[in-house]
Enzyme design. Sequence first.
Site, PDB file in Angstrom:
ATOM      1  CB  CYS A   1      -0.814  -0.088   1.126  1.00  0.00           C
ATOM      2  SG  CYS A   1      -1.783   1.459   1.332  1.00  0.00           S
TER       3      CYS A   1
ATOM      4  CB  CYS B   1      -0.549   2.454   4.112  1.00  0.00           C
ATOM      5  SG  CYS B   1      -1.958   1.824   3.331  1.00  0.00           S
ATOM      6  CG  ASP B   2       2.977   1.198   4.534  1.00  0.00           C
ATOM      7  OD1 ASP B   2       2.942   1.735   5.626  1.00  0.00           O
ATOM      8  OD2 ASP B   2       2.677   0.051   4.176  1.00  0.00           O
TER       9      ASP B   2
END
Length: 315
Positions: free
Chosen positions: A137, A140-141
């Site tokens: 992701c 997300c990261d």
Amino acid sequence: MAEKRHVRCLIIGSGPAGYTAAIYASRANLNPVLYEGIQPGGQLTTTTEIENFPGYPQGISGVELMEDLRKQAERFGTEIHSGIAVSVDFSGKPLQVTFDDNQTIEADTVIIATGASAKYLGLPDEAKYAGMGVSACATCDGFFYRKKVVAVVGGGDTACEEAGYLSQLASKVYLIVRKNYLRASKIMQERVTRTANIEILFETQVVGLFGENGVEGAHIVQHQGTPEESYSDLPIDGLFLAIGHKPNTDIFKPYLSLDETGYIQTEGITTATNIAGVFAAGDVADPHYRQAITAAASGCKAAIDAERYLAENRF
Ligand code: NDP
């Protein structure tokens, strides 16, 4: 002993399919209870800008869209719980689903909208470096890789989207594609090819990772199985997987007809499964389109199918 309660309509999952089913079911007075599932808000909460959901000419963030859908479901009385379905019993009526909060719901109808989860390559190193340089992701990261070098694996729309997102943070992005072409749509391909800090490595596969306290590089093989086959190490700080998804259907396997890749099979143009009263909507039953708008549409269909089923059967 799990606590038990009875509902007319249980919805499992909180992506566009689950929430749209909830909007329709609550407006039809089915008093739906919705469990959010593994990823509250579904996969869209991990994408960046959504440009192709009708009604948003300027685009909308995935998180915002899901918050709006949730509010709309709540406005008509949907009862929303956080929790993951851990077991089901569809052998008789009422249908039974047990959640990880130790609650068993007895339901006259169940709408399954549990979506799909990111696939991994299956390398032991992916587990070894989980949270230490391996992610599925980018939104997300990606933040952790500012001014670093990353690689995205995959050649579809997701991979191109992730590469584009990461190119704004990282100093360099490799797009690792196993074939000699991208499967992504033309517009996504063009975006990737005209981004200066994205380099596409065609006919390339990741076979391992290395690094002391996190990923420092990937072992790759290029042109595998040809006379040009070559193995080398690619220095990177992070590896992002974007190679497709697996439907979240494991707990339903003993009861529902699934296709060979695990997607729930539905009857004709309806959302009906092989078990009366159980309906499936969204990516969990759709290996083909997998779009937010098609998931929302099938959520609507599932609620209408559930409502008609309840009207035709006395409980
Ligand atoms: P896809 O199935 O379209 O693409 C998966 C990619 O991963 C392919 O390039 C495939 O390679 C590759 N792949 C699969 N397994 C492996 C493996 N073991 N090793 C290396 N590579 C592998 O999945 P997506 O998630 O990209 O897209 C799913 C759907 O969602 C599509 O319909 C897409 O159009 C849609 N989507 C739309 C977006 C948008 O419109 N903005 C954004 C994101 C997704 P190969 O080609 O060789 O099979």
